[in-house]
Design an enzyme around this catalytic site. Structure first.
Site, PDB file in Angstrom:
ATOM      1  N   ARG A   1       4.178  -1.660  -3.545  1.00  9.95           N
ATOM      2  CA  ARG A   1       4.955  -1.598  -2.309  1.00  9.95           C
ATOM      3  C   ARG A   1       6.094  -0.583  -2.420  1.00  9.95           C
ATOM      4  NH1 ARG A   1       8.976  -5.220   0.588  1.00  9.95           N
ATOM      5  NH2 ARG A   1       8.631  -4.676   2.774  1.00  9.95           N
TER       6      ARG A   1
ATOM      7  N   ASP B   1       8.504   4.601  -1.114  1.00 10.95           N
ATOM      8  CA  ASP B   1       9.048   5.876  -1.582  1.00 10.95           C
ATOM      9  C   ASP B   1       8.389   7.037  -0.834  1.00 10.95           C
ATOM     10  OD1 ASP B   1      10.680   7.526  -3.268  1.00 10.95           O
ATOM     11  OD2 ASP B   1       8.847   8.063  -4.347  1.00 10.95           O
TER      12      ASP B   1
ATOM     13  N   GLY C   1       9.275  11.496   1.298  1.00  8.26           N
ATOM     14  CA  GLY C   1       8.129  11.907   0.472  1.00  8.26           C
ATOM     15  C   GLY C   1       8.146  11.239  -0.894  1.00  8.26           C
TER      16      GLY C   1
ATOM     17  N   ASP D   1       9.069  11.155  -4.027  1.00  9.39           N
ATOM     18  CA  ASP D   1      10.013  11.901  -4.860  1.00  9.39           C
ATOM     19  C   ASP D   1      10.951  10.969  -5.620  1.00  9.39           C
ATOM     20  OD1 ASP D   1      11.642  10.897  -2.893  1.00  9.39           O
ATOM     21  OD2 ASP D   1      12.574  12.821  -2.376  1.00  9.39           O
TER      22      ASP D   1
ATOM     23  N   ASN E   1      14.735  -2.944   2.786  1.00  9.93           N
ATOM     24  CA  ASN E   1      14.323  -2.820   1.408  1.00  9.93           C
ATOM     25  C   ASN E   1      14.788  -3.986   0.553  1.00  9.93           C
ATOM     26  OD1 ASN E   1      12.948  -1.205  -0.236  1.00  9.93           O
ATOM     27  ND2 ASN E   1      14.676   0.078  -0.809  1.00  9.93           N
TER      28      ASN E   1
ATOM     29  N   PRO F   1       6.840   0.850   8.251  1.00 10.96           N
ATOM     30  CA  PRO F   1       6.220   0.007   9.274  1.00 10.96           C
ATOM     31  C   PRO F   1       6.863  -1.376   9.310  1.00 10.96           C
ATOM     32  CG  PRO F   1       4.834   0.100   7.326  1.00 10.96           C
ATOM     33  CD  PRO F   1       5.973   1.039   7.072  1.00 10.96           C
TER      34      PRO F   1
ATOM     35  N   THR G   1      -3.854  -7.288  -0.479  1.00 13.87           N
ATOM     36  CA  THR G   1      -4.746  -8.182  -1.233  1.00 13.87           C
ATOM     37  C   THR G   1      -4.017  -8.797  -2.428  1.00 13.87           C
ATOM     38  OG1 THR G   1      -6.835  -8.337  -2.454  1.00 13.87           O
ATOM     39  CG2 THR G   1      -5.677  -6.269  -2.632  1.00 13.87           C
TER      40      THR G   1
ATOM     41  N   ASP H   1      -2.598 -12.697   0.251  1.00 15.93           N
ATOM     42  CA  ASP H   1      -4.046 -12.967   0.286  1.00 15.93           C
ATOM     43  C   ASP H   1      -4.253 -14.392  -0.199  1.00 15.93           C
ATOM     44  OD1 ASP H   1      -6.721 -13.335  -0.277  1.00 15.93           O
ATOM     45  OD2 ASP H   1      -6.919 -11.587  -1.578  1.00 15.93           O
TER      46      ASP H   1
ATOM     47  N   ASP I   1      -9.003  -7.026  -4.609  1.00 16.58           N
ATOM     48  CA  ASP I   1     -10.391  -7.035  -4.133  1.00 16.58           C
ATOM     49  C   ASP I   1     -10.387  -6.858  -2.621  1.00 16.58           C
ATOM     50  OD1 ASP I   1      -9.441  -9.415  -3.152  1.00 16.58           O
ATOM     51  OD2 ASP I   1     -10.626 -10.699  -4.478  1.00 16.58           O
TER      52      ASP I   1
END
Ligand code: HEM
Ligand SMILES: *[C@@H]1O[C@H](CO)[C@@H](O)[C@H](O)[C@H]1NC(C)=O
Ligand SMILES: *[C@@H]1O[C@H](CO)[C@@H](O)[C@H](O)[C@H]1NC(C)=O
Ligand SMILES: *[C@@H]1O[C@H](CO)[C@@H](O)[C@H](O)[C@H]1NC(C)=O
Length: 331
Positions: free
Chosen positions: A65, A70, A75, A77, A97, A167, A198, A250, A258
């Protein structure tokens, strides 16, 4: 990937010549970037990562994550690793965060420290993140891929630059698609990368609106398996909620990388609204069905998309710097 990135330069209208050396892509990344300066870079990182994973199994999800965040902010970095100072509230401390777990950060710091003992000053934190994340995904059951190297570490890390680049669970599929598109990632990349769910956990607040007072008609989100929703209510009570409590992303195979995540979506077992919507929206449903039908296919797409993710906004050449410590700029 090489096919896509080998850029061809037309000369005199007729002859096409590769404009970059073999194995080096247009961005200046290459597989053998550290062959001379740190030939054991992959082995050194692998040793640290596998040891850390034994101590703390949650490391894999945390690191994945953090790597994703990052790459989406400034970008890939390693700007996300910078610690805040009085004069600069860093990316890491942006509100969004606050949930990124310490073990994920720690594995990157440890790998960098091990590298500094053997090849001081050569390997960027951004490359450490790309390699360590690859190893962790593989160690918990996921695919393995070769990582191109040569990323440089960024010189900017600001909490104020996080907003709008990551997001959120309450965004619509078209909003999420356009965010990923702004980073050069397709709808299919977005669906494949969401398969990262997952493994790992989410805090109650991320899904509470789905299980209490969803809307004026339904108390529980009707797209959610109702029994599943009810079981989530006891660790996440409306009153006296413990803000540190987390639920499994999951619910079927929580610690294995998976394609169960996609099977879950088809059964209403997606934890986050943004997960469940992937199978409800016609823009993404077909990809979910594909990933659910064939785990190897999911792995192939996940690898392709991780390689793309690992190239978002990378700095190479004399851009940025090679940090001595991952949590602070050299100056
Ligand atoms: C599609 C949009 C996405 C949304 C809205 C989203 C949202 C979230 C949220 C809210 C959490 C829970 C955080 C917490 O409460 O601590 C989470 C966890 C996680 N996300 Fe995503 N995510 C998205 C895409 C991705 C992608 C592309 C990846 C990586 C390939 C990823 C990897 C993870 C992992 C591994 C965790 C578990 C972290 C842990 O256990 O510490 N996510 N995500
Ligand atoms: C770099 O090292 C790798 C692994 O040892 C090797 O396969 C590759 O051929 C080397 N590349 C160059 C250009 O020396
Ligand atoms: C999503 O929730 C956040 C707060 O958690 C809010 O600021 C934002 O406006 C919401 N976005 C959408 C698209 O509803
Ligand atoms: C409640 O949510 C369901 C499912 O998302 C939706 O179909 C329905 O129209 C919503 N009802 C109201 C009153 O908003």
């Amino acid at each position: 990937m090489d096919r896509v990135q080998l850029c061809l330069t037309p000369i005199f209208f007729l002859v096409l010549v590769p404009c970059v050396a073999r194995g080096t892509n247009a961005l200046g990344l290459s597989y053998d970037f550290y062959n001379k300066t740190c030939p054991n870079v992959e082995k050194i990182i692998h040793n640290v990562v596998s040891q850390k994973l034994l101590e703390a199994p949650v490391t894999a999800a945390g690191a994945l994550r953090i790597f994703f965040h990052d790459c989406f902010v400034e970008g890939c970095d390693a700007s996300v690793l910078i610690a805040s100072r009085e004069s600069n509230k860093a990316e890491r401390d942006a509100e969004i965060n606050l949930s990124l777990p310490g073990d994920g950060y720690d594995v990157f710091f440890r790998a960098k420290r091990a590298l500094e003992l053997q090849c001081p000053g050569f390997v960027s934190c951004a490359d450490v993140m790309a390699i360590a994340t690859r190893d962790l995904v593989n160690l918990v059951g996921g695919p393995r891929w070769e990582v191109k190297k040569g990323r440089r570490d960024g010189l900017i890390s600001k909490a104020s630059r996080v907003d709008g680049n990551l997001p959120q669970v309450n965004q619509t599929i078209p909003q999420l698609i356009s965010l990923f598109k702004s980073k050069g990632l397709s709808t299919m990349d977005m669906v494949a990368l969401s398969g990262g769910h997952t493994i790992g956990f989410s805090h109650c607040k991320e899904f509470m609106p789905r299980i209490y007072g969803y809307n004026s008609t339904f108390d529980i989100d009707p797209t959610m398996n109702q029994e599943y929703a009810r079981t989530l209510r006891s660790p996440c009570p409306q009153r006296h909620l413990d803000p540190t409590v987390v639920a499994l992303n999951d619910v079927t195979t929580p610690f294995i990388f998976d394609n169960a995540y996609y099977h879950n979506l088809k059964k209403g077992l997606g934890l986050l609204a943004s997960d469940q919507m992937l199978v409800l929206d016609p823009l993404t449903r077909g990809y979910v069905d594909m990933m659910a039908a064939d785990q190897q296919l999911f792995f192939n797409y996940f690898v392709e998309s991780m390689i793309k993710l690992g190239q978002v906004g990378v700095k190479t050449g004399s851009d940025g710097e090679i940090r001595r410590r991952c949590d602070s700029f050299n100056n």
